[in-house]
Design a protein around this motif. Structure first.
Motif, PDB file in Angstrom:
ATOM      1  N   VAL A 139       0.843  -1.196   0.000  1.00  0.00           N
ATOM      2  CA  VAL A 139       0.000   0.000   0.000  1.00  0.00           C
ATOM      3  C   VAL A 139       0.880   1.247   0.000  1.00  0.00           C
ATOM      4  N   PHE A 140       0.315   2.344  -0.448  1.00  0.00           N
ATOM      5  CA  PHE A 140       1.072   3.592  -0.557  1.00  0.00           C
ATOM      6  C   PHE A 140       0.119   4.763  -0.435  1.00  0.00           C
ATOM      7  N   HIS A 141       0.658   5.931  -0.180  1.00  0.00           N
ATOM      8  CA  HIS A 141      -0.162   7.131  -0.022  1.00  0.00           C
ATOM      9  C   HIS A 141       0.637   8.347  -0.475  1.00  0.00           C
ATOM     10  N   VAL A 191      -0.097   4.670   5.487  1.00  0.00           N
ATOM     11  CA  VAL A 191       0.565   3.376   5.642  1.00  0.00           C
ATOM     12  C   VAL A 191       1.408   3.054   4.404  1.00  0.00           C
ATOM     13  N   GLY A 192       2.575   2.439   4.619  1.00  0.00           N
ATOM     14  CA  GLY A 192       3.406   2.001   3.500  1.00  0.00           C
ATOM     15  C   GLY A 192       4.213   3.130   2.884  1.00  0.00           C
ATOM     16  N   LEU A 193       4.396   3.045   1.571  1.00  0.00           N
ATOM     17  CA  LEU A 193       5.211   4.033   0.859  1.00  0.00           C
ATOM     18  C   LEU A 193       4.570   5.411   0.864  1.00  0.00           C
ATOM     19  N   SER A 194       5.334   6.419   1.279  1.00  0.00           N
ATOM     20  CA  SER A 194       4.916   7.808   1.136  1.00  0.00           C
ATOM     21  C   SER A 194       5.516   8.329  -0.166  1.00  0.00           C
ATOM     22  N   GLN A 195       4.684   8.804  -1.044  1.00  0.00           N
ATOM     23  CA  GLN A 195       5.198   9.295  -2.313  1.00  0.00           C
ATOM     24  C   GLN A 195       6.105  10.508  -2.132  1.00  0.00           C
ATOM     25  N   SER A 254      13.016  -0.522   0.746  1.00  0.00           N
ATOM     26  CA  SER A 254      13.463  -1.194   1.961  1.00  0.00           C
ATOM     27  C   SER A 254      13.125  -0.382   3.200  1.00  0.00           C
ATOM     28  N   HIS A 255      13.154   0.936   3.067  1.00  0.00           N
ATOM     29  CA  HIS A 255      12.853   1.818   4.196  1.00  0.00           C
ATOM     30  C   HIS A 255      11.373   1.759   4.581  1.00  0.00           C
ATOM     31  N   TYR A 256      10.511   1.786   3.573  1.00  0.00           N
ATOM     32  CA  TYR A 256       9.078   1.853   3.861  1.00  0.00           C
ATOM     33  C   TYR A 256       8.414   0.493   4.062  1.00  0.00           C
ATOM     34  N   TYR A 257       8.989  -0.556   3.520  1.00  0.00           N
ATOM     35  CA  TYR A 257       8.432  -1.907   3.679  1.00  0.00           C
ATOM     36  C   TYR A 257       9.469  -2.752   4.415  1.00  0.00           C
TER      37      TYR A 257
END
Length: 327
Positions: free
Chosen positions: A168-170, A294-298, A316-319
């Motif tokens: 997931v990403f936001h 949650v997850g990757l911040s763009q 690797s940082h976000y997950y």
């Protein structure tokens, strides 16, 4: 961290704000809606609902019609819709891997009741936004950097315990991202809170929403019948509980304990990381971050890329504790 509730002239109530979590709006260049709501619980470890399917193609419900596409063509369309094409190339590559991974994850889970004839849909509330790259390009939009980022990462996905993750990403978090357990109620090892600078560069990072007192009472009574909002606006909200990242986990609303995610949805807030001010006539929510967080911040990925970090380092940082693999 303590929460302060202050009542001053004009009946001002402030929920003390911890550092916010970035929210995503997955975003095409011209819009930034919430990319993923993840209505169902996400299995920790990413277990599939069925045996792995053919990952070279995917059926997507586009404008209500099931359409079969090569997986990489679908990924191009998601990346084009979900992140600005002028972001650093490493950030776009990270988005491409996240989009591909989430697509494979959804394919392996099986088709949901929401679209039984398709693996995914183009509704960003349920799956991910999508743009037809061929049509966009023919119309004069330059998406070559998006196409290059997808090509550069062709076939790459993130796995945890040898299974595709719910990547997931936001759009933008505050100083930290949210842990999945704090937002959706289920702890997921690879979706933990992480330091995330750069969110303030997003135009939606700080926003305010004002709700008239009568409208507020009407909506609350319909959604939370046990909440008593008959008094003045400064009496509606009491003690809150915040997550590590700063989002409202729960708050006392008219004597009823409600989740921050429910308040966010009810009033169309950019994130659950909010403070409140009141007047005799209504209430104003002040938010930090954009999306579920949650997850990757763009915008976090954008910042990291600008600091010279690779898409592999960003992912690797976000997950947490995930492995880059190939489908």
């Amino acid at each position: 961290m303590r929460r302060l509730f202050m009542v001053g002239l004009g009946l001002v109530l402030i929920l003390y704000l911890m550092p916010a979590v970035w929210s995503l709006g997955g975003m095409g260049a011209e819009r930034a809606p919430e990319t993923l709501a993840v209505p169902e619980a996400v299995p920790a470890g990413g277990e599939s609902a069925q045996a792995p399917a053919d990952h070279t193609k995917v059926t997507v419900e586009i404008d209500g019609k099931p359409t079969e596409l090569p997986l990489e063509a679908y990924v191009e369309g998601v990346v084009a819709a979900e992140i600005s094409s002028d972001f650093p190339i490493e950030a776009i590559r990270a988005q491409a891997v996240a989009a591909r991974t989430y697509a494979v994850y959804k394919i392996d889970r099986g088709r949901p009741d929401a679209h039984p004839d398709a693996d995914l849909c183009d509704d960003f509330h349920h799956c991910a936004a999508y743009r037809n790259v061929a049509v966009e390009t023919a119309s004069g939009n330059d998406l070559s950097r998006v196409q290059q980022a997808v090509k550069d990462t062709e076939g790459e996905i993130l796995t945890y315990e040898n299974a595709p993750i719910a990547a997931v990403f936001h759009c933008a978090s505050g100083p930290r991202t949210e842990a999945a357990g704090d937002v959706w109620g289920e702890d997921i090892p690879y979706l933990q809170s992480a330091v995330s600078p750069g969110g303030s560069a997003c135009g939606e990072y700080e926003k305010s929403v004002t709700v008239d007192a009568d409208e507020f009472r009407k909506k609350v009574k319909e959604t939370f019948p046990s909440a008593d909002v008959s008094g003045a606006p400064n009496t509606w909200f009491k003690a809150s509980e915040r997550t590590e990242a700063g989002g409202i986990r729960t708050v006392k609303l008219g004597g009823a304990t409600v989740e921050g995610t429910a308040v966010r949805e009810l009033f169309g807030l950019n994130s659950t990381n909010f403070t409140i001010t009141t007047t005799a006539d209504g209430i104003t929510f002040h938010t930090i971050g954009y999306g579920h967080g949650v997850g990757l911040s763009q915008y976090g990925a954008k910042y990291m890329a600008e600091q010279g970090q690779s898409y592999q380092e960003i992912l690797s940082h976000y997950y947490k504790d995930t492995v880059l693999a190939h489908v």
